[in-house]
Design an enzyme around this catalytic site. Structure first.
Site, PDB file in Angstrom:
ATOM      1  N   ASP A 205       0.807  -1.217   0.000  1.00 36.27           N
ATOM      2  CA  ASP A 205       0.000   0.000   0.000  1.00 36.27           C
ATOM      3  C   ASP A 205       0.848   1.278   0.000  1.00 36.27           C
ATOM      4  O   ASP A 205       0.643   2.153   0.824  1.00 36.27           O
ATOM      5  CB  ASP A 205      -0.907  -0.060   1.247  1.00 36.27           C
ATOM      6  CG  ASP A 205      -1.888   1.092   1.328  1.00 36.27           C
ATOM      7  OD1 ASP A 205      -2.406   1.504   0.280  1.00 36.27           O
ATOM      8  OD2 ASP A 205      -2.132   1.577   2.456  1.00 36.27           O
ATOM      9  N   GLU A 455       3.606  -7.762   7.326  1.00 30.82           N
ATOM     10  CA  GLU A 455       2.422  -8.484   6.869  1.00 30.82           C
ATOM     11  C   GLU A 455       2.716  -9.576   5.849  1.00 30.82           C
ATOM     12  O   GLU A 455       2.099  -9.624   4.774  1.00 30.82           O
ATOM     13  CB  GLU A 455       1.368  -7.505   6.353  1.00 30.82           C
ATOM     14  CG  GLU A 455       0.944  -6.553   7.440  1.00 30.82           C
ATOM     15  CD  GLU A 455      -0.372  -5.840   7.193  1.00 30.82           C
ATOM     16  OE1 GLU A 455      -0.978  -6.019   6.130  1.00 30.82           O
ATOM     17  OE2 GLU A 455      -0.792  -5.083   8.100  1.00 30.82           O
TER      18      GLU A 455
END
Ligand code: GCB
Length: 661
Positions: A205, A455
């Site tokens: 992101d 992540e």
């Protein structure tokens, strides 16, 4: 050459990935040298920053420049060039679609090498970072290739330079991310209005900014020079006695061939420039310095004098005492220790009050910008933070030095983000990124933890053996700092946490789950942190929480995207953190994010990710004022520091907050 380029040229399928069932632990290449370029009586440093010439390749013909040897002459003779600043990402500089270019771009510039450099010296060309893959030529000769952005690389160019004359440096940079790069991405060919086009996609992101992101330097060293300095430090139990242990490597033959007995003189100076310790190394060029009445390195607000740094002067001598080389670096004396419940610095428990961040700004993208860096540190101190994570890649060396100076603790993250499809090639590069990161940052007192991934998809097949190998390598390279990773996989499915020392988890209650439900935050955060702790019996950090917020949007009662909502989300988390702090093993809170930042285009992002506490222009949102009160309240409670005078606004006598004691 990037794998995808080969696939492209040979007409193979562009989408490349392999699924290996068994991951093998292969050695990674060892970094050498790369000390931050510093002048001394034996070294000169010259910056090559400025405006370079720039050409983009055709997306459909990314290797054309290599085949046509554009590096053999000025770029402008092969293609029309445009001016391009260095350091900067190239993406947002022009007004056309350079922003979304996929594949190779070219840079070149000229420089003079002074005549004096021809004598008895070596000359090195060093890049602070080029993203993602770089190929470098000097005067048409191949010099170095480096893959993985955000990390420095260098090569000796002594033999390639024209001294007392003009030289040309050419760089080809490739931004393509595939399934075996760190981080991963995909290149696909899609039909468009003109036929077919190449599209880059990735799951992470933040915008895949590219180019020559950090400074380019030429520097000289003597023929025999200090190539590496490794520092570790100790403190006596009462923090009064300090020890600086150094180990030096040299490169080059000794002055005369029979003379192998070089030695090092190490001198340690305090902030006032007073010599406080000195010594001579053993034959291995190792030694230790004892510092009486030491000033330990403390984090911001944990001590009235945080970020105390000594200067270590390292002098390499020949056995006949001739001075060969001098290198100076800053040293902070501190110890770290951790258990299954705490993390301690100089024997005192630490509670992290921090941020996830990005290197990101208008126009320059991820390019190094000193004005922005200084502003960011001013804001970090204004808000009372004591830490940040270099999410999701190594930050500039200059910012690491600044963190040392200001007592800001760094959770130092490698560039692995959203790792998936675990395969042998990816493992090799992931390990290499950590090896390069540790090599670069091992001497920074501000670095208190390594983050080996953000992540990763840790429920996937192979995630356990993959992360075991990555964690083992990290530990083998540095036993003095704990290892973490920011995990978003639910604890029930996670296969990586057992290889970590500290569990960090990312979760967006009331944002990605139960959107808008402020009544569904506190309990969920407490329950999840407790579950992680129970499952692994390790200290726990909340490494990300937050809410996208459009500055200036006010909605009462709180509603998603408003400043009221972000503030409320924070407050609900603070409540959870205070419940968790009492349990003894909850050691930190990191807001996502320090400032708004650019992402790939998507219908969930309005001009980028807006979870910043500060805008992209580094001005506070309403939440910044709340966070400031919390961080200073924590500092007062835990570290006995005092409130800044302007922390509370005067309202009325009755509303006046208790005097600062
Ligand atoms: C995450 C990621 C971060 C994102 C953030 C978000 O979990 O680690 O890179 O920017 O969420 O805002 O979605």
């Amino acid at each position: 050459m990037a794998l995808w380029l080969f696939s492209f040229v040979s007409g193979l399928v562009l989408l490349h990935f392999s699924i290996a069932l068994i991951l093998i632990n292969k050695e990674v290449p060892q970094s050498r040298g790369m000390l931050y370029p510093r002048e001394s009586e034996t070294r000169e440093v010259r910056s090559l920053d400025g405006i370079w010439n720039f050409v983009r390749s055709d997306q459909t013909n990314p290797t054309q420049g290599v085949r046509e040897e554009w590096y053999g002459k000025d770029l402008s003779r092969s293609r029309p060039t445009i001016p391009m600043p260095v350091p900067a990402s190239y993406n947002d500089i022009t007004t056309d679609n350079l922003r979304d270019h996929v594949g190779t771009v070219w840079y070149d510039r000229k420089f003079f090498a002074p005549r004096s450099w021809a004598v008895d010296q070596r000359v090195w060309l060093r890049f602070g970072s080029v993203h993602y893959e770089a190929y470098v030529w000097v005067n048409g000769q191949k010099v170095v290739k480096h893959e993985i952005g955000h990390l420095p690389f260098e090569a000796e160019v002594t033999h390639l330079l024209n001294y007392g004359a003009e030289n040309r440096i050419t760089v080809m940079c490739d931004n393509a991310l595939i399934q075996t790069t760190v981080p991963q991405g995909r290149i696909t060919e899609l039909p468009n209005d003109d036929g077919m086009t190449i599209v880059q996609s990735y799951t992470f992101d933040f915008f895949n900014y590219a180019g020559i992101h950090r400074s380019v330097h030429l520097y000289t060293t003597p023929k025999t020079f200090i190539e590496e300095v490794v520092i570790t430090t100790n403190l006596s139990k009462d923090n009064v006695g300090g020890e600086v242990i150094y180990s030096v490597k040299f490169n080059g033959s000794a002055v005369n061939e029979a003379d192998n007995s070089l030695y090092v003189r190490a001198q340690l100076y305090d902030r006032e420039g007073k010599l406080v310790a000195n010594g001579t190394s053993d034959e291995e060029l190792c030694g230790s310095l004892q510092v009486d009445n030491v000033n330990p390195w403390w984090p911001y607000l944990m001590h009235p004098e945080p970020g105390y740094l000594y200067q270590l002067e390292v002098k390499l001598h020949a056995s006949n005492d001739d001075l060969l080389d001098v290198y100076r670096l800053k040293v902070g004396v501190r110890t770290l220790s951790w258990s299954n419940a705490t993390f301690q610095i100089n024997g005192r428990p630490v509670y992290f009050r921090g941020f996830g961040r990005h290197e990101d700004a208008d126009v320059r993208g991820k390019g190094l910008d000193n004005a922005l860096m200084v502003r960011d540190f001013n804001l970090l101190k204004w808000i009372g933070a004591n830490a940040y994570r270099t999410s999701h890649y190594p930050y500039s060396e200059e910012s690491m030095q600044f963190a040392d100076e200001h007592g800001i603790m760094i959770v130092d993250e490698c560039p692995s983000v959203d790792a998936e499809n675990y395969n042998q090639e990816l493992l090799g590069k992931h390990k290499s990124s950590l090896e390069q990161l540790i090599h670069r940052d091992r001497n920074h007192p501000s670095v208190v933890m390594w983050s080996i991934a953000n992540e990763p998809r840790t429920r996937e097949m192979n995630a356990d053996s993959y992360f075991q190998l990555v964690a083992n390598l990290t530990r083998s390279l540095d036993k003095t700092r704990p290892i973490t990773a920011a995990i978003a996989t639910p604890w029930t499915d996670d296969k990586a946490g057992r290889f970590l020392d500290i569990i960090s988890f990312n979760r967006y209650n009331a944002w990605y789950s139960n959107t808008g439900r402020l009544d569904m935050v506190t309990k969920k955060v407490v329950e999840e942190a407790v579950a992680w702790n129970k499952h692994y019996n390790k200290p726990v950090i909340m490494a990300e929480y937050g809410a996208d917020t459009l500055e200036g949007l006010h909605l009462q009662p709180a509603y998603v995207w408003s400043e009221e909502f972000q503030t409320e989300v924070f407050a609900r988390h603070f409540k959870a953190f205070d419940i968790l702090r009492k349990k003894g093993w909850f050691i930190g809170e990191f807001v996502w994010n320090f400032a708004d930042f650019k992402t790939a285009q998507s219908y969930t992002r309005v001009g980028g990710n807006k979870k910043g506490v500060f805008t992209r222009a580094r001005q506070p949102k309403a939440s910044a004022h709340l966070l400031r009160k919390r961080y200073f309240a924590l500092a007062r409670e835990l570290d006995d520091s005092s409130f800044p005078e302007d922390l509370f606004t005067y309202i009325a006598d009755m509303g006046k907050v208790e005097e600062n004691t």
